[in-house]
Structure formats: C-alpha cells, structure tokens
Motif scaffolding. Structure first.
Motif, PDB file in Angstrom:
ATOM      1  N   ASN A 165       7.199 -22.853   7.420  1.00 40.66           N
ATOM      2  CA  ASN A 165       7.080 -21.502   6.899  1.00 40.66           C
ATOM      3  C   ASN A 165       8.443 -20.823   6.928  1.00 40.66           C
ATOM      4  O   ASN A 165       9.329 -21.241   7.657  1.00 40.66           O
ATOM      5  CB  ASN A 165       6.029 -20.687   7.667  1.00 40.66           C
ATOM      6  N   PRO A 166       8.598 -19.770   6.136  1.00 40.68           N
ATOM      7  CA  PRO A 166       9.896 -19.091   6.094  1.00 40.68           C
ATOM      8  C   PRO A 166      10.177 -18.321   7.376  1.00 40.68           C
ATOM      9  O   PRO A 166       9.279 -17.762   7.997  1.00 40.68           O
ATOM     10  CB  PRO A 166       9.769 -18.142   4.902  1.00 40.68           C
ATOM     11  N   TYR A 167      11.447 -18.296   7.765  1.00 39.12           N
ATOM     12  CA  TYR A 167      11.932 -17.510   8.896  1.00 39.12           C
ATOM     13  C   TYR A 167      13.133 -16.745   8.356  1.00 39.12           C
ATOM     14  O   TYR A 167      14.174 -17.322   8.070  1.00 39.12           O
ATOM     15  CB  TYR A 167      12.351 -18.425  10.039  1.00 39.12           C
ATOM     16  N   ILE A 168      12.982 -15.442   8.191  1.00 42.07           N
ATOM     17  CA  ILE A 168      13.971 -14.634   7.497  1.00 42.07           C
ATOM     18  C   ILE A 168      14.894 -13.941   8.491  1.00 42.07           C
ATOM     19  O   ILE A 168      14.430 -13.355   9.466  1.00 42.07           O
ATOM     20  CB  ILE A 168      13.291 -13.574   6.617  1.00 42.07           C
ATOM     21  N   ALA A 169      16.179 -13.992   8.227  1.00 38.13           N
ATOM     22  CA  ALA A 169      17.176 -13.301   9.051  1.00 38.13           C
ATOM     23  C   ALA A 169      17.478 -11.936   8.436  1.00 38.13           C
ATOM     24  O   ALA A 169      17.669 -11.825   7.222  1.00 38.13           O
ATOM     25  CB  ALA A 169      18.456 -14.124   9.126  1.00 38.13           C
ATOM     26  N   TYR A 221       7.893 -18.016  -1.989  1.00 37.82           N
ATOM     27  CA  TYR A 221       7.087 -18.360  -3.151  1.00 37.82           C
ATOM     28  C   TYR A 221       5.627 -18.062  -2.849  1.00 37.82           C
ATOM     29  O   TYR A 221       5.099 -18.510  -1.833  1.00 37.82           O
ATOM     30  CB  TYR A 221       7.270 -19.849  -3.466  1.00 37.82           C
ATOM     31  N   LEU A 222       4.984 -17.300  -3.725  1.00 34.93           N
ATOM     32  CA  LEU A 222       3.551 -17.054  -3.648  1.00 34.93           C
ATOM     33  C   LEU A 222       2.925 -17.590  -4.921  1.00 34.93           C
ATOM     34  O   LEU A 222       3.267 -17.146  -6.018  1.00 34.93           O
ATOM     35  CB  LEU A 222       3.248 -15.560  -3.518  1.00 34.93           C
ATOM     36  N   GLY A 223       2.045 -18.549  -4.781  1.00 34.21           N
ATOM     37  CA  GLY A 223       1.418 -19.147  -5.942  1.00 34.21           C
ATOM     38  C   GLY A 223      -0.049 -19.403  -5.704  1.00 34.21           C
ATOM     39  O   GLY A 223      -0.491 -19.530  -4.571  1.00 34.21           O
ATOM     40  N   GLU A 226       1.121 -17.340 -15.390  1.00 41.60           N
ATOM     41  CA  GLU A 226       1.915 -16.122 -15.282  1.00 41.60           C
ATOM     42  C   GLU A 226       2.906 -16.330 -14.154  1.00 41.60           C
ATOM     43  O   GLU A 226       2.552 -16.820 -13.089  1.00 41.60           O
ATOM     44  CB  GLU A 226       1.044 -14.922 -14.938  1.00 41.60           C
ATOM     45  N   ALA A 227       4.149 -15.937 -14.375  1.00 40.90           N
ATOM     46  CA  ALA A 227       5.171 -16.094 -13.340  1.00 40.90           C
ATOM     47  C   ALA A 227       6.120 -14.904 -13.398  1.00 40.90           C
ATOM     48  O   ALA A 227       6.277 -14.261 -14.435  1.00 40.90           O
ATOM     49  CB  ALA A 227       5.945 -17.398 -13.527  1.00 40.90           C
ATOM     50  N   GLY A 228       6.726 -14.627 -12.258  1.00 39.37           N
ATOM     51  CA  GLY A 228       7.694 -13.545 -12.172  1.00 39.37           C
ATOM     52  C   GLY A 228       8.518 -13.681 -10.905  1.00 39.37           C
ATOM     53  O   GLY A 228       8.146 -14.400  -9.979  1.00 39.37           O
ATOM     54  N   THR A 229       9.639 -12.975 -10.873  1.00 39.96           N
ATOM     55  CA  THR A 229      10.548 -13.014  -9.727  1.00 39.96           C
ATOM     56  C   THR A 229      11.042 -11.599  -9.464  1.00 39.96           C
ATOM     57  O   THR A 229      11.319 -10.846 -10.395  1.00 39.96           O
ATOM     58  CB  THR A 229      11.752 -13.927 -10.017  1.00 39.96           C
ATOM     59  N   LEU A 230      11.168 -11.272  -8.166  1.00 46.87           N
ATOM     60  CA  LEU A 230      11.701  -9.966  -7.799  1.00 46.87           C
ATOM     61  C   LEU A 230      12.547 -10.104  -6.546  1.00 46.87           C
ATOM     62  O   LEU A 230      12.434 -11.083  -5.805  1.00 46.87           O
ATOM     63  CB  LEU A 230      10.571  -8.959  -7.569  1.00 46.87           C
ATOM     64  N   VAL A 231      13.405  -9.126  -6.340  1.00 49.15           N
ATOM     65  CA  VAL A 231      14.168  -9.003  -5.108  1.00 49.15           C
ATOM     66  C   VAL A 231      13.686  -7.706  -4.480  1.00 49.15           C
ATOM     67  O   VAL A 231      13.781  -6.636  -5.101  1.00 49.15           O
ATOM     68  CB  VAL A 231      15.686  -8.964  -5.366  1.00 49.15           C
ATOM     69  N   ASP A 232      13.115  -7.799  -3.265  1.00 54.33           N
ATOM     70  CA  ASP A 232      12.550  -6.602  -2.652  1.00 54.33           C
ATOM     71  C   ASP A 232      13.633  -5.680  -2.092  1.00 54.33           C
ATOM     72  O   ASP A 232      14.824  -5.998  -2.151  1.00 54.33           O
ATOM     73  CB  ASP A 232      11.487  -6.974  -1.605  1.00 54.33           C
ATOM     74  N   GLN A 233      13.219  -4.555  -1.550  1.00 52.88           N
ATOM     75  CA  GLN A 233      14.161  -3.550  -1.059  1.00 52.88           C
ATOM     76  C   GLN A 233      14.998  -4.032   0.118  1.00 52.88           C
ATOM     77  O   GLN A 233      15.999  -3.401   0.469  1.00 52.88           O
ATOM     78  CB  GLN A 233      13.408  -2.276  -0.672  1.00 52.88           C
ATOM     79  N   PHE A 234      14.645  -5.167   0.713  1.00 55.56           N
ATOM     80  CA  PHE A 234      15.410  -5.725   1.830  1.00 55.56           C
ATOM     81  C   PHE A 234      16.308  -6.874   1.391  1.00 55.56           C
ATOM     82  O   PHE A 234      16.919  -7.545   2.211  1.00 55.56           O
ATOM     83  CB  PHE A 234      14.450  -6.184   2.941  1.00 55.56           C
ATOM     84  N   GLY A 235      16.364  -7.140   0.071  1.00 54.09           N
ATOM     85  CA  GLY A 235      17.233  -8.177  -0.461  1.00 54.09           C
ATOM     86  C   GLY A 235      16.620  -9.567  -0.448  1.00 54.09           C
ATOM     87  O   GLY A 235      17.328 -10.555  -0.669  1.00 54.09           O
ATOM     88  N   THR A 262      14.303 -12.483  -2.063  1.00 54.28           N
ATOM     89  CA  THR A 262      13.786 -12.918  -3.355  1.00 54.28           C
ATOM     90  C   THR A 262      12.375 -13.477  -3.182  1.00 54.28           C
ATOM     91  O   THR A 262      12.127 -14.285  -2.287  1.00 54.28           O
ATOM     92  CB  THR A 262      14.702 -13.989  -3.973  1.00 54.28           C
ATOM     93  N   TRP A 263      11.480 -13.026  -4.047  1.00 51.96           N
ATOM     94  CA  TRP A 263      10.094 -13.499  -4.073  1.00 51.96           C
ATOM     95  C   TRP A 263       9.823 -14.084  -5.454  1.00 51.96           C
ATOM     96  O   TRP A 263      10.128 -13.461  -6.459  1.00 51.96           O
ATOM     97  CB  TRP A 263       9.125 -12.348  -3.838  1.00 51.96           C
ATOM     98  N   MET A 264       9.241 -15.291  -5.490  1.00 55.50           N
ATOM     99  CA  MET A 264       8.852 -15.930  -6.743  1.00 55.50           C
ATOM    100  C   MET A 264       7.332 -16.023  -6.769  1.00 55.50           C
ATOM    101  O   MET A 264       6.711 -16.373  -5.764  1.00 55.50           O
ATOM    102  CB  MET A 264       9.458 -17.329  -6.829  1.00 55.50           C
TER     103      MET A 264
END
Length: 136
Positions: free
Chosen positions: A6-10, A82-84, A115-124, A126-128
């Motif tokens: 799983n992701p571990y974000i710094a 990634y959320l799919g 349907e697909a999309g990508t964004l960068v949230d307010q904390f920088g 990236t979510w796909m």
C-alpha cells in the motif's frame, strides 16, 4: 494475513491535514501517531506525524508521515495513488479530491471504454482514476 502493498506518503509537516482530508472523503478509520506519542526525539516538532494509517471499508489503506529533517524531502511526480473499479462512488472521490487541487485530465470516457481521469490534490499528491464501464 499474508503480505500486502500500500502507499506510504511522505509530507513536509502537513501529514495530519492531508490524512484528515482523505479520511473525510474516503471514510474508514484514521489512526494518527505523533513523534511524541512514540517517544521519539527525531523531530524538532514532537506533534508532527510519525505514522498515520487510514483503513477504509472499501479495503483501501493509505499510510503517511511527516519526514524528519534528516530525511530528504523531494516531492515529485514519480508516484501516484490509483483508484480503480466499477464503483460509481469513485466519481465522488474524484470531485472531492480535486477541491483545492488541479485536474490534470478530466474524468471522461477513454478510448479503451472506461472513464478515467487524473488530478493533483491540494497536498501535491497525484491521484489516477479508472472507472470500469459495463461492456455491452
């Protein structure tokens, strides 16, 4: 239980705010532990997050921390969350995560039929997204 990945974000001091934001959107159980909670003197700010875990009913697990000064913090574009799936709730996550951030690719039907999309949230971060469409 076996193994899992799983992701571990710094983060650079705003892990609490980011994880609370993700918790508001994704729900589930959020556990936050500060450096002082763990008895560590690694950080000049003992209230920074040493370890956070968000576990959701959908089976998502996201972990995070505020990097101490001894660890280089170099945000980049080499990692994305990634959320799919076929859950219509993914659209809501996309909209909520994009608040205060930037939509790099709007959520729309792609040539492969999903349907697909990508964004960068307010904390920088990236979510796909990829929402699987029912095939006729």
């Amino acid at each position: 239980m076996g193994s899992r990945l799983n992701p571990y974000i710094a983060f650079d001091g705003n892990a609490r705010q980011a994880m609370e934001f993700y918790h508001d959107i994704l729900g589930g159980k959020l556990e936050l532990g500060t450096f002082s909670d763990f008895g560590s003197s690694e950080s000049p700010d003992p209230e920074k997050i040493m370890h956070a875990t968000l576990s959701t009913a959908d089976g998502f697990t996201v972990m995070a921390w505020d990097v101490p000064e001894r660890v280089p913090f170099n945000p980049g574009t080499n990692v994305a969350l990634y959320l799919g799936g076929d859950d219509a709730g993914l659209r809501s996550y996309f909209e909520k995560l994009s608040v205060g951030g930037t939509v790099a690719m709007p959520l729309k039907k792609q040539i492969w039929g999903d349907e697909a999309g990508t964004l960068v949230d307010q904390f920088g971060i990236t979510w796909m997204f990829n929402i699987t469409q029912q095939q006729p």
